[in-house]
Design an enzyme around this catalytic site. Structure first.
Site, PDB file in Angstrom:
ATOM      1  CB  ILE B 495      -1.004   0.001   1.171  1.00 15.20           C
ATOM      2  CG1 ILE B 495      -0.307   0.033   2.526  1.00 15.20           C
ATOM      3  CG2 ILE B 495      -1.901  -1.203   1.077  1.00 15.20           C
ATOM      4  CD1 ILE B 495      -1.278   0.236   3.696  1.00 15.20           C
ATOM      5  N   GLY B 496       2.146   1.088  -0.312  1.00 13.49           N
ATOM      6  CA  GLY B 496       3.043   2.225  -0.392  1.00 13.49           C
ATOM      7  C   GLY B 496       4.109   2.173   0.686  1.00 13.49           C
ATOM      8  N   GLY B 498       6.221  -0.255   1.347  1.00 12.74           N
ATOM      9  CA  GLY B 498       7.465  -0.953   1.017  1.00 12.74           C
ATOM     10  C   GLY B 498       7.400  -2.447   1.269  1.00 12.74           C
ATOM     11  CE  LYS B 722       8.321  -5.036  18.824  1.00 16.35           C
ATOM     12  NZ  LYS B 722       8.291  -4.766  20.285  1.00 16.35           N
ATOM     13  N   GLY B 723       4.842  -4.251  14.089  1.00 13.07           N
ATOM     14  CA  GLY B 723       4.158  -3.297  13.221  1.00 13.07           C
ATOM     15  C   GLY B 723       4.684  -1.881  13.348  1.00 13.07           C
ATOM     16  N   GLY B 725       3.034   0.635  10.973  1.00 10.89           N
ATOM     17  CA  GLY B 725       2.125   1.491  10.220  1.00 10.89           C
ATOM     18  C   GLY B 725       1.453   2.524  11.103  1.00 10.89           C
ATOM     19  CD  GLU B 726      -2.459   1.139  12.216  1.00 14.67           C
ATOM     20  OE1 GLU B 726      -2.388   0.399  11.247  1.00 14.67           O
ATOM     21  OE2 GLU B 726      -3.318   2.020  12.317  1.00 14.67           O
TER      22      GLU B 726
END
Lengths: 205, 768
Positions: B495-496, B498, B722-723, B725-726
């Site tokens: 979604i952009g 990477g 781990k994440g 994005g947020e």
């Protein structure tokens, strides 16, 4: 209580013109759906002679008639900058420019930035530094940045901000875009220049 | 079968070894001792060249032979009964090839319950309704057409005749709470409150030396990805192919299969490039369904892309909030109680909860949260980058700063006093890294700043956290061809962020190659390699462990094929630096030469994401510090600098990770200073459904951002990832608001911090 409600007209350009005319109390003029005008467009160095409806925008012509989908569609209202192309070397919003205005004038889109197989220094720098994230705003930003570098080969950060201030990006945070433009400017003078380690607040490790 | 493995976890500053139970088939976790040569480097995106040349094709750029163009007619009324829709004139217009009307109250019912957040997004509670359909917000879909050109489709919309019976509407949050407000749903506008508590807050407040309470508000925000929602749909026989601007190709596939009652194997969804999503692009949505419906009726491919106005009416938003927060603390800053009461509106959807930060970030024995969704006649909420967290963080961090000021404590020291320590947590180091980067020692108490001239500077900070784990199902295949080519295949979408490049980095690590030598195939349900939707920071945590496992299986097959030629045992071989090497005998062969030894044209290995390891908490953390300048004459806030230290477990690609942080910060800044959807109460319409009146941050608002990625070795999954994005969007608004309050010597409690809010705060201070 009477309230003034600003109803925005957000539609394709021809429809928009009609709605605006009606809102102004005028009947939109009769539209002949079959009317066409001939245009000579010079896009990325190639000549195209095309017959299009006179209301067609440069964005529509590029994307729908010439198949050059590198130029992106973001708002069709001149607000986001994703459709920026160069007309006579000047950045224009192709969603607001009519094809008629571009007759016999050179247009450069993202597809025309490279010199044959050699990418433009901006394209290289954007790739190398990750300035294209989702990439949707990138073609417009590249065109605006190219015009900047033609006018000012060594722009400072404020000049870059100013030149790109009409191009919205929702992903990158712009920093890498600024850095890529700076790197490209350096590379045009010194082809093997490295990305700067300096930031406004000191050195990056 | 599960096995017990020793894992070294922690940070560069401190590590410890623990035992954890993992499935026997799992590769050893990339822990603190793992010697990795590719993972953690900085790699340009593999698709960078495609994006800078215009070759990358987004959904908006897809054109199919004989393709028609679709447009949707939307309700101008915020609340109405839909009495009749007549498309006969539109259907007769030359060039119109298909029409569809949505008069049935249950027309889109198949889409209910399919939203990723589990929230009904369309006409909730009206599934069994009979009689005329009730339109619940201005912008709801009434009818649609497909025509030869977009202009004809537009003209056709003008020819559709619709009869509405307008009903009283309510779009304002406070109005909707009044007992005599028009009812959005038959059971009223106040949804049941969600209550959560630990300990006893009243006892906690009695123990406190200082108690602060205040009310904070945040606005409705609109996602505004630069590529609008949309799809291109094409039927061939009974099979449907859809190019969709989506964060989840498999979710779109399943929604369409359900709606059209075909097996999901007959639906293929493709999303090679996506122009941003931010949480609003899960599932097929009405747009995807209408595109496929028109294509079916017309017997031709249909492109249906929304325009900017539609995007801002009917594709999702972040709910607003009113948060009453009361916090108590001891003299040393130790928290004794936090009580949060909040409400907000996600229009006809839900999701206005904000309690995550209150419950997750700081140690406090007594916490109570009460949250309520209010229904209004406005477009439905969708998850928006860290749903609930930027709002909650703003109120929480603001109140903590107020307590620190009251007690004469340094705000950072107060956070450290309430630190929840864990061995696999790097937050304490992140505080120090970001504080050093911003020059936190330059922060002065608000009273000193207020003595400065008309332009004042201030510093503020906030803490990021996010805790979604990803998990199965997620499948991947790695293929090695005999000519040395390597493919990594997973149906997931980039979604952009990477994703494509991260997949290559992990595959390259295992095979001893460079990321650019890996061909990545993604964004296509036809790969059969399942992936969850890209939202909630779960993409890499879900797919990379599967990719790594598949790459190791493929590598081992290669080792078995090449071992005889190197006179080695397969288990003694290793792949690194583009060669396959015998650790014992020392002989080696180039990777391509090794691949040429294969007795087939290719070898392929597939692996699945294992379950999350039991008993392992894997939240991501971060700390952000802001320096701002406020003009007390004009009320204008300029953010000078943000220092943001974050971790995503083991960093896979430093370049794209830093980009994620920069991007989260600018989105948080934009939310803090500029963004606000404005509804007109009398007409019930959105006043600023565009990018001129709904302002998002551009180059001139950019501060200097210092992103600092640190590695935390965490047994999150076999890749230790781990994440990210947020987390970077969570504390930015809070840090900025705290810096502004520090500069002014008066709290600002309402986002966005537009000049009127600043000047009102200064006026309040003068009155006091």
């Amino acid at each position: 209580m009477a309230r003034l409600v600003k109803r925005r007209v957000n539609a394709r350009p021809r429809r928009r013109a009609g709605i605006l005319a009606r809102q102004a109390g005028r009947r939109p003029g009769p539209v002949d759906p079959h009317r066409r005008v001939f245009l000579r467009l010079h896009v990325n160095g190639a000549d195209h002679t095309i017959a299009v409806a006179p209301h067609r925008t440069l964005l529509e012509i590029l994307r729908e008639d010439l198949g050059l989908t590198g130029t992106k569609h973001g708002c069709e209202l001149g607000e986001c900058g994703t459709c920026t192309v160069l007309l006579d070397g000047i950045p224009v919003l192709s969603c607001l420019a009519l094809g008629l205005e571009c007759d016999d004038r050179p247009v450069v889109t993202v597809e025309g930035l490279a010199d044959g197989p050699t990418p433009h220094p901006l394209q290289e720098a954007f790739t190398e530094l990750g300035a294209a994230q989702c990439g949707y705003c990138t073609p417009g930003i590249l065109c605006a940045a190219k015009a900047l570098l033609e006018a000012d080969p060594d722009p400072n950060r404020d000049a870059i901000r100013e030149a790109l201030s009409g191009n919205l990006c929702r992903c990158t945070g712009y920093i890498k875009i600024f850095e890529a433009v700076e790197l490209a400017a350096k590379r045009r003078r010194e082809p093997r220049a490295a990305p700067s380690r300096e930031t406004l607040f000191g050195r990056r490790d | 079968m599960a096995a017990t493995r020793k894992v070294k976890i922690g940070t560069a500053r401190r590590t410890e070894t623990i035992d954890i139970r993992v499935p026997e088939t799992e590769p050893p976790i990339w822990d603190a001792d793992a010697k990795l040569t590719v993972v953690g480097g900085s790699y340009p995106r593999l698709d960078g060249a495609a994006k800078v040349t215009g070759k990358a094709r987004y959904t908006f750029d897809i054109n199919r032979p004989g393709m028609l163009h679709g447009r949707i007619l939307r309700s101008p009324h915020a609340h109405a009964r839909l009495l009749a829709v007549d498309v006969s004139k539109a259907a007769r217009l030359a060039g119109v090839k298909a029409t569809a009307t949505f008069e049935s109250p249950t027309f889109f019912a198949a889409l209910d319950e399919t939203d990723e957040s589990g929230k009904p997004v369309e006409g909730a509670g009206e599934k069994a309704a009979t009689g005329p359909r009730r339109i619940l917000f201005a912008g709801e879909e009434i009818a649609a057409v497909a025509a030869l050109t977009p202009d004809i489709a537009d003209d056709a919309l003008d020819l559709i005749e619709v009869r509405y019976e307008p009903l009283p509407h309510v779009v304002d949050l406070e109005d909707a709470r009044k007992p005599d407000a028009p009812k959005v749903f038959p059971d009223g506008n106040q949804r049941p409150a969600t209550v959560w508590s630990a300990g006893d807050v009243e006892a906690g407040f009695r123990e406190a030396d200082a108690v602060v309470e205040a009310t904070y508000t945040t606005p409705v925000a609109l996602h505004n990805a630069l590529e609008t929602h949309g799809a291109v749909a094409e039927w061939q026989g009974g099979k449907l192919t859809v190019w969709a601007s989506t964060q989840g190709v498999f979710g779109v596939r399943d929604d369409l299969a359900k709606f059209f009652k075909v097996p999901s194997r007959d639906v293929r969804v493709i999303s090679e490039y996506l122009g941003g999503g931010f949480g609003a692009k899960f599932g097929a949505g009405v747009t995807g369904v209408v595109a496929a419906l028109l294509a079916k009726k017309a017997g031709a491919p249909v492109k249906l892309m929304l325009d900017r106005q539609e995007e801002n009416l009917a594709t999702g938003n972040r709910p607003d909030s009113v948060q009453w927060l009361k916090i108590g603390a001891k003299r040393n800053g130790a928290l004794t109680a936090i009580h949060l009461r909040s409400y907000g509106t996600g229009g006809i959807g839900g999701g206005a909860g904000v309690s995550g930060p209150v419950r997750m970030i700081y140690a406090c024995p007594n916490i109570k949260t009460e949250e309520q969704d209010i229904s209004t006649n406005a477009g439905f909420a969708m998850p928006f980058r860290a749903p609930g967290f930027p709002q909650g963080s703003f109120a929480l961090e603001s109140t903590l700063d107020e307590i620190a000021d009251r007690l004469g404590l340094d705000p950072l020291a107060l956070r450290k006093t309430n630190y929840i320590d864990r061995p696999n947590k790097g937050l304490m180091e992140q505080y120090d890294l970001a504080a050093r980067a911003i020059g936190w020692e330059r922060r002065r108490p608000p009273a000193e700043n207020a003595a400065a001239g008309p332009i004042r500077r201030g510093f503020g900070m906030g803490t990021a956290t996010w805790g979604m784990y990803g998990g199965p199902p997620a499948d991947a295949t790695v293929t090695i061809h005999s000519d040395g080519r390597v493919e990594c295949i997973c149906g997931t979408q980039d979604i952009g962020t990477g994703t494509r490049t991260a997949m290559a980095v992990v595959t390259a690590e295992v095979l001893g190659l460079k990321p650019e030598q890996i061909k990545v195939v993604l964004g296509d349900t036809a790969t059969g390699m399942y992936s969850p939707a890209s939202g909630g920071s779960v993409t890499l945590t879900s797919i990379l462990p599967a990719i790594r496992a598949a790459a190791e299986l493929a590598r081992d097959k290669l080792f078995r094929a090449v071992a005889p030629a190197l006179a080695a045992k397969p288990e003694d071989l290793e792949a690194s630096g583009g060669r396959v090497r015998d650790r014992v005998g020392g002989r080696s062969a180039a990777f391509t030469a090794a691949a040429a030894r294969l007795k087939s044209a290719l070898i392929s290995a597939q692996a699945a994401r294992a379950d999350n390891y039991p008993g392992v908490g894997i939240e991501s953390f971060g700390a952000q510090f802001a320096e701002v300048e406020v003009d007390t004459g004009t009320g204008r806030v300029r953010v000078l600098r943000i220092a943001a230290a974050h971790d995503a477990g083991r960093t896979i690609n430093r370049l794209t990770a830093e980009s994620q942080v920069n991007g989260g910060v600018i989105m948080g800044l934009s939310y803090a200073l500029l963004e606000r959807r404005v509804m007109d109460a009398p007409t019930g319409i959105v006043m600023n459904p565009n990018l001129e009146d709904y302002k998002i941050a551009a180059t001139l608002e950019m501060p200097e951002i210092t992103p600092i990625m640190m590695d935390v070795y965490d047994p999150a999954n076999n890749a230790g990832v781990k994440g990210l994005g947020e987390p970077p969007v969570v504390p930015t608004a809070a840090a900025i608001a705290n810096a502004v309050s520090n500069a002014l010597g008066v709290r600002v409690r309402d986002l966005p911090l537009t000049p009127d809010v600043i000047l009102a705060a200064l006026a309040r201070k003068e009155q006091a």
